[in-house]
Structure formats: C-alpha cells, structure tokens
Scaffold this motif. Structure first.
Motif, PDB file in Angstrom:
ATOM      1  N   LEU A  19      -0.124   3.502  -0.639  1.00 22.84           N
ATOM      2  CA  LEU A  19      -1.137   4.686  -0.633  1.00 22.84           C
ATOM      3  C   LEU A  19      -2.375   4.564   0.051  1.00 22.84           C
ATOM      4  O   LEU A  19      -2.831   5.149   0.896  1.00 22.84           O
ATOM      5  CB  LEU A  19      -1.466   5.441  -1.930  1.00 22.84           C
ATOM      6  CG  LEU A  19      -1.922   6.755  -1.884  1.00 22.84           C
ATOM      7  CD1 LEU A  19      -1.377   7.968  -1.205  1.00 22.84           C
ATOM      8  CD2 LEU A  19      -2.274   7.084  -3.434  1.00 22.84           C
ATOM      9  N   PRO A  20      -3.171   3.435  -0.240  1.00 26.35           N
ATOM     10  CA  PRO A  20      -4.358   3.016   0.231  1.00 26.35           C
ATOM     11  C   PRO A  20      -4.038   2.467   1.666  1.00 26.35           C
ATOM     12  O   PRO A  20      -4.799   3.055   2.731  1.00 26.35           O
ATOM     13  CB  PRO A  20      -4.841   1.913  -0.449  1.00 26.35           C
ATOM     14  CG  PRO A  20      -4.196   1.852  -1.701  1.00 26.35           C
ATOM     15  CD  PRO A  20      -2.998   2.489  -1.621  1.00 26.35           C
ATOM     16  N   LEU A  21      -2.922   2.153   2.191  1.00 27.97           N
ATOM     17  CA  LEU A  21      -2.810   1.861   3.582  1.00 27.97           C
ATOM     18  C   LEU A  21      -2.654   3.084   4.409  1.00 27.97           C
ATOM     19  O   LEU A  21      -2.945   3.112   5.586  1.00 27.97           O
ATOM     20  CB  LEU A  21      -1.539   0.949   3.671  1.00 27.97           C
ATOM     21  CG  LEU A  21      -1.516  -0.644   3.265  1.00 27.97           C
ATOM     22  CD1 LEU A  21      -0.453  -1.306   3.184  1.00 27.97           C
ATOM     23  CD2 LEU A  21      -2.499  -1.340   4.121  1.00 27.97           C
ATOM     24  N   SER A  22      -1.825   3.978   3.847  1.00 24.49           N
ATOM     25  CA  SER A  22      -1.608   5.149   4.520  1.00 24.49           C
ATOM     26  C   SER A  22      -2.781   5.877   4.879  1.00 24.49           C
ATOM     27  O   SER A  22      -3.050   6.363   5.878  1.00 24.49           O
ATOM     28  CB  SER A  22      -0.432   5.995   4.115  1.00 24.49           C
ATOM     29  OG  SER A  22      -1.044   6.452   2.754  1.00 24.49           O
ATOM     30  N   VAL A  23      -3.864   6.138   3.792  1.00 22.28           N
ATOM     31  CA  VAL A  23      -4.908   6.677   3.791  1.00 22.28           C
ATOM     32  C   VAL A  23      -5.816   6.103   4.848  1.00 22.28           C
ATOM     33  O   VAL A  23      -6.723   6.668   5.801  1.00 22.28           O
ATOM     34  CB  VAL A  23      -5.513   6.539   2.488  1.00 22.28           C
ATOM     35  CG1 VAL A  23      -7.068   7.507   2.505  1.00 22.28           C
ATOM     36  CG2 VAL A  23      -4.863   7.702   1.416  1.00 22.28           C
ATOM     37  N   GLY A  24      -5.960   4.762   4.792  1.00 25.26           N
ATOM     38  CA  GLY A  24      -6.747   3.938   5.915  1.00 25.26           C
ATOM     39  C   GLY A  24      -6.253   4.136   7.265  1.00 25.26           C
ATOM     40  O   GLY A  24      -7.150   4.290   7.783  1.00 25.26           O
ATOM     41  N   HIS A  25      -4.908   4.135   7.315  1.00 24.32           N
ATOM     42  CA  HIS A  25      -4.543   4.394   8.722  1.00 24.32           C
ATOM     43  C   HIS A  25      -4.642   5.931   9.339  1.00 24.32           C
ATOM     44  O   HIS A  25      -5.173   6.391  10.194  1.00 24.32           O
ATOM     45  CB  HIS A  25      -3.017   4.232   8.590  1.00 24.32           C
ATOM     46  CG  HIS A  25      -2.366   4.478  10.210  1.00 24.32           C
ATOM     47  ND1 HIS A  25      -2.840   3.604  11.071  1.00 24.32           N
ATOM     48  CD2 HIS A  25      -1.791   5.691  10.677  1.00 24.32           C
ATOM     49  CE1 HIS A  25      -2.086   4.050  12.056  1.00 24.32           C
ATOM     50  NE2 HIS A  25      -1.284   5.152  12.031  1.00 24.32           N
ATOM     51  N   LEU A  26      -4.476   6.832   8.300  1.00 20.38           N
ATOM     52  CA  LEU A  26      -5.103   8.408   8.580  1.00 20.38           C
ATOM     53  C   LEU A  26      -6.477   8.276   8.955  1.00 20.38           C
ATOM     54  O   LEU A  26      -6.917   9.058   9.843  1.00 20.38           O
ATOM     55  CB  LEU A  26      -4.792   9.196   7.239  1.00 20.38           C
ATOM     56  CG  LEU A  26      -4.936  10.693   7.583  1.00 20.38           C
ATOM     57  CD1 LEU A  26      -4.053  11.225   8.555  1.00 20.38           C
ATOM     58  CD2 LEU A  26      -4.901  11.377   6.055  1.00 20.38           C
TER      59      LEU A  26
END
Length: 141
Positions: free
Chosen positions: A117-124
C-alpha cells in the motif's frame, strides 16, 4: 495501479477470508475431543480434507474447515480433533484451535498489503508530481 490492486486484494484476503477462518477454528477451543482418522486426503488448507471419528456412539465423517494447517498425510493418519456436540459434521484438528494456517495466512497477507500500500501510494504521488511538472510551462527565452 497494479501494485495498489494487489495491496487491496491482499487486504481483502486477510480481512474477509483468513481472519474469519481463523476465528471459526478458534470457536472449537471448548469443543468435544475425540480421536480421529484422516478419511479423505486433499488440500486441507482449502477445506478439502475429511476425518472419521465416533460421536455419541455413531461414526461421523466430518470436514476439516478452510484454514486447517495440515501437511501431506496419508489416509488413515491418526489425530485428535475437536467438534461441537450439536454439529459433529465439522471438526478441527486440536493443533488448529488457535487459528491454524488461517491465522498465519492472515498475518502474511495483511503484512504484504501493508507493504504494498505505501509503495503504491508513493508511486502515485510521484506520477502525479511528474504530470504536474510536465504541464507547467517553463520560462521561455
């Protein structure tokens, strides 16, 4: 977006499937104990194993529920199970009354969701900043 979807899928697996399965296994803590024999071999974690035992003087073939942690054993393997006296059609290996493999799977899938989840939010956030930087015209000479 794929990583976000994976994070949401893992979170749903943990909260909607594995946690209820672990709670179901724990509900047998105070159940009746009985010696049993593995009757049907299959993927016990997916709920495809059956055990045979005596309950109230009759032979019962009961399903092991989803989340049972059971290695590859041959038909005829002896074990101790627990069952509810009012419904002996479902039994749980005594080793699984603390949550079994379902508890482990809930923790692992929940942890993986918390990682993705944090990885995807960071990428977004990164992608949105890149788009905004590309949309703002630079100084012209």
């Amino acid at each position: 977006m794929v990583v976000l979807g994976l994070a949401l899928l893992l979170a749903a697996l943990s909260t909607r499937v594995m946690l209820p399965a672990a709670q179901h296994l724990r509900s047998f803590r105070d159940g009746e104990r009985a010696p049993a024999t593995l009757h049907t071999r299959g993927s016990c974690f997916l709920g495809r194993c059956q055990v045979e035992f005596e309950a109230d003087g009759r032979t019962v073939v009961a399903d092991l529920p989803v989340g049972s942690g059971f290695g590859k054993q041959s038909v005829g393997h002896r074990m101790t199970i627990r069952y509810h006296a009012d419904d002996p059609e479902v039994a749980v290996r005594e080793e699984d009354v603390d949550g079994g493999g379902a508890a482990v799977a809930a923790v692992l899938s929940g942890g993986a969701a918390l990682l993705f989840l944090p990885l995807s939010v960071g990428h977004l956030v990164y992608v949105l900043r890149q788009r905004r930087a590309d949309a703002v015209p630079g100084p012209q000479h």
